[in-house]
Design an enzyme around this catalytic site. Sequence first.
Site, PDB file in Angstrom:
ATOM      1  N   SER A 129       0.875  -1.313   0.042  1.00  0.00           N
ATOM      2  CA  SER A 129      -0.192  -0.003   0.039  1.00  0.00           C
ATOM      3  C   SER A 129       0.905   1.189  -0.125  1.00  0.00           C
ATOM      4  O   SER A 129       2.031   1.229   0.570  1.00  0.00           O
ATOM      5  CB  SER A 129      -0.914   0.015   1.169  1.00  0.00           C
ATOM      6  OG  SER A 129      -1.348   1.177   1.321  1.00  0.00           O
ATOM      7  N   GLU A 131       0.291   3.624   1.725  1.00  0.00           N
ATOM      8  CA  GLU A 131       0.528   3.721   3.197  1.00  0.00           C
ATOM      9  C   GLU A 131       1.948   3.663   3.817  1.00  0.00           C
ATOM     10  O   GLU A 131       2.000   4.093   4.937  1.00  0.00           O
ATOM     11  CB  GLU A 131      -0.796   3.331   3.968  1.00  0.00           C
ATOM     12  CG  GLU A 131      -1.132   3.635   5.400  1.00  0.00           C
ATOM     13  CD  GLU A 131      -1.720   5.059   5.567  1.00  0.00           C
ATOM     14  OE1 GLU A 131      -2.355   5.685   4.521  1.00  0.00           O
ATOM     15  OE2 GLU A 131      -1.661   5.670   6.585  1.00  0.00           O
ATOM     16  N   TYR A 155      -1.583   0.225  10.529  1.00  0.00           N
ATOM     17  CA  TYR A 155      -1.741  -0.343   9.102  1.00  0.00           C
ATOM     18  C   TYR A 155      -0.538  -0.397   8.310  1.00  0.00           C
ATOM     19  O   TYR A 155       0.015  -1.275   7.766  1.00  0.00           O
ATOM     20  CB  TYR A 155      -2.969   0.245   8.435  1.00  0.00           C
ATOM     21  CG  TYR A 155      -3.098  -0.180   7.059  1.00  0.00           C
ATOM     22  CD1 TYR A 155      -3.760  -1.265   6.898  1.00  0.00           C
ATOM     23  CD2 TYR A 155      -2.602   0.726   5.979  1.00  0.00           C
ATOM     24  CE1 TYR A 155      -3.942  -1.654   5.378  1.00  0.00           C
ATOM     25  CE2 TYR A 155      -2.843   0.079   4.613  1.00  0.00           C
ATOM     26  CZ  TYR A 155      -3.573  -1.015   4.432  1.00  0.00           C
ATOM     27  OH  TYR A 155      -3.810  -1.375   3.016  1.00  0.00           O
TER      28      TYR A 155
HETATM   29  O1  G4F Z   1     -10.976   6.446   2.432  1.00  0.00           O
HETATM   30  P1  G4F Z   1      -9.826   6.338   3.545  1.00  0.00           P
HETATM   31  O2  G4F Z   1     -10.387   5.731   4.774  1.00  0.00           O
HETATM   32  O3  G4F Z   1      -8.569   5.440   2.830  1.00  0.00           O
HETATM   33  P2  G4F Z   1      -7.140   5.522   3.214  1.00  0.00           P
HETATM   34  O4  G4F Z   1      -6.795   5.873   4.561  1.00  0.00           O
HETATM   35  O5  G4F Z   1      -6.258   6.500   2.519  1.00  0.00           O
HETATM   36  O6  G4F Z   1      -6.744   4.159   2.952  1.00  0.00           O
HETATM   37  C1  G4F Z   1      -7.181   3.279   1.847  1.00  0.00           C
HETATM   38  O7  G4F Z   1      -5.847   3.555   0.715  1.00  0.00           O
HETATM   39  C2  G4F Z   1      -4.703   3.014   1.027  1.00  0.00           C
HETATM   40  C3  G4F Z   1      -3.630   3.027  -0.028  1.00  0.00           C
HETATM   41  O8  G4F Z   1      -3.197   4.212   0.223  1.00  0.00           O
HETATM   42  C4  G4F Z   1      -5.126   1.467   1.370  1.00  0.00           C
HETATM   43  F1  G4F Z   1      -3.693   1.028   1.539  1.00  0.00           F
HETATM   44  C5  G4F Z   1      -6.040   1.361   2.524  1.00  0.00           C
HETATM   45  O9  G4F Z   1      -6.111   0.024   2.807  1.00  0.00           O
HETATM   46  C6  G4F Z   1      -7.190   1.844   2.156  1.00  0.00           C
HETATM   47  O10 G4F Z   1      -7.854   1.312   1.047  1.00  0.00           O
HETATM   48  O11 G4F Z   1      -9.248   7.728   3.656  1.00  0.00           O
HETATM   49  C7  G4F Z   1      -8.821   8.821   2.627  1.00  0.00           C
HETATM   50  C8  G4F Z   1      -8.771  10.133   3.229  1.00  0.00           C
HETATM   51  C9  G4F Z   1      -7.936  10.106   4.657  1.00  0.00           C
HETATM   52  O12 G4F Z   1      -7.036  11.232   4.499  1.00  0.00           O
HETATM   53  C10 G4F Z   1      -9.103  10.358   5.673  1.00  0.00           C
HETATM   54  O13 G4F Z   1      -8.505  11.184   6.759  1.00  0.00           O
HETATM   55  O14 G4F Z   1      -9.929  10.549   3.469  1.00  0.00           O
HETATM   56  C11 G4F Z   1      -9.876  11.174   4.799  1.00  0.00           C
HETATM   57  N1  G4F Z   1     -11.302  11.177   5.372  1.00  0.00           N
HETATM   58  C12 G4F Z   1     -11.951  12.532   5.663  1.00  0.00           C
HETATM   59  N2  G4F Z   1     -13.047  12.366   6.212  1.00  0.00           N
HETATM   60  C13 G4F Z   1     -12.120  10.317   6.021  1.00  0.00           C
HETATM   61  C14 G4F Z   1     -13.373  10.789   6.375  1.00  0.00           C
HETATM   62  N3  G4F Z   1     -11.829   8.863   5.613  1.00  0.00           N
HETATM   63  C15 G4F Z   1     -12.791   7.891   6.227  1.00  0.00           C
HETATM   64  N4  G4F Z   1     -12.629   6.769   5.983  1.00  0.00           N
HETATM   65  N5  G4F Z   1     -13.993   8.795   6.688  1.00  0.00           N
HETATM   66  C16 G4F Z   1     -14.214   9.709   6.709  1.00  0.00           C
HETATM   67  O15 G4F Z   1     -15.145  10.383   7.320  1.00  0.00           O
END
Ligand code: G4F
Length: 322
Positions: A129, A131, A155
């Site tokens: 990832s 990440e 993670y």
């Molecule tokens: O959609 P996210 O939760 O994805 P994140 O953390 O980037 O991780 C995903 O991508 C990775 C690859 O880079 C994978 F390895 C991992 O398994 C997964 O698929 O969050 C994306 C962004 C973050 O910056 C988070 O802080 O969205 C921001 N965010 C803002 N509000 C939120 C929210 N994320 C989530 N999940 N929920 C919110 O309400």
Amino acid sequence: MKRALITGISGQDGSYLAELLIGKGYEVWGLLRRHSVPENQTSRLEAIGLLSNPYLNLVYGDITDLPSLLNIMGKVLPQEVYNLAAQSHVRISFDQPAFTTNADAVGVLNILEAVRTICPAAKIYQAGSSEMFGNEVDDDGYRRESTSMRPVSPYGCAKLYAFNLCSVYRSSYGMFIANGILFNHESPRRGLNFVTNKIVAGAVAISKGEASELALGNLEATRDWGHAKDYVRAMWMMLQHETPEDFVCAMGESHSVRELCEEVFSELDLDYRDYVTQDRKYFRPTELHDLKGDSSKLRKTLHWEPEYSFRGMVEEMVAARL
Ligand code: G4F
């Protein structure tokens, strides 16, 4: 007929990969974890009509349970193993760090040992990832295979352990193991607690009068979002290459969560500023602020090109939710 084993087949990527491999004439075996609501495990596969496909076989097992892996490897004798199983939610990895480490790090050790013991010639794809990079970035703003890695979440730490272990098994035992370093990839099949589909589902509910606001976390973080269907094709291509290598898979463009809100709400003729609020509970203790990947190696070596644009992906997700 080639046989492939997919761990994490019940997830977004697992469903797209199973579809792709069956379309290419593979016999596909999928590993399912025991779940108290078994329908939740197979809902994605059922929705695309794969559950009754004679080339799909589902078996109970768990990557944290080495005996189950040894049994399954012996029964299936796969030529290709795709490890997509993980606790994949970054925010939740702060709440469940040991579980995340067990699944995403120790689970990979189990897979490597099971393959090494039972079917050492099998090719392995390990889902790494972006990440893993944390906030390390090259001077031009991109992350690529040579960029240093310093994760900022449990993670990311677990994924980096797995990534390094795969490299060690590759060089120590001559096993064919390809590490994909995949940036965010989304689709209508994405879980609703990841930000893309959370925004899509929230905006659609608002447009139908079923909700009045959408609470999110950090709106300023940027991500490099591609389509899962394009990214699972890259996984398959990595295992068809003559040598096992590491590849970044990314679109090369980044958008903020705020821009994503703008895009999704405007698809529905709404202004996100009237509905989106922020709630501390969706922020992470440490955040990966900006993400943009350089997938030149994948494009040049394996001739991978995405079929979806960011906008095309958002349109498809909104239409599917509607
Ligand atoms: O959609 P996210 O939760 O994805 P994140 O953390 O980037 O991780 C995903 O991508 C990775 C690859 O880079 C994978 F390895 C991992 O398994 C997964 O698929 O969050 C994306 C962004 C973050 O910056 C988070 O802080 O969205 C921001 N965010 C803002 N509000 C939120 C929210 N994320 C989530 N999940 N929920 C919110 O309400």
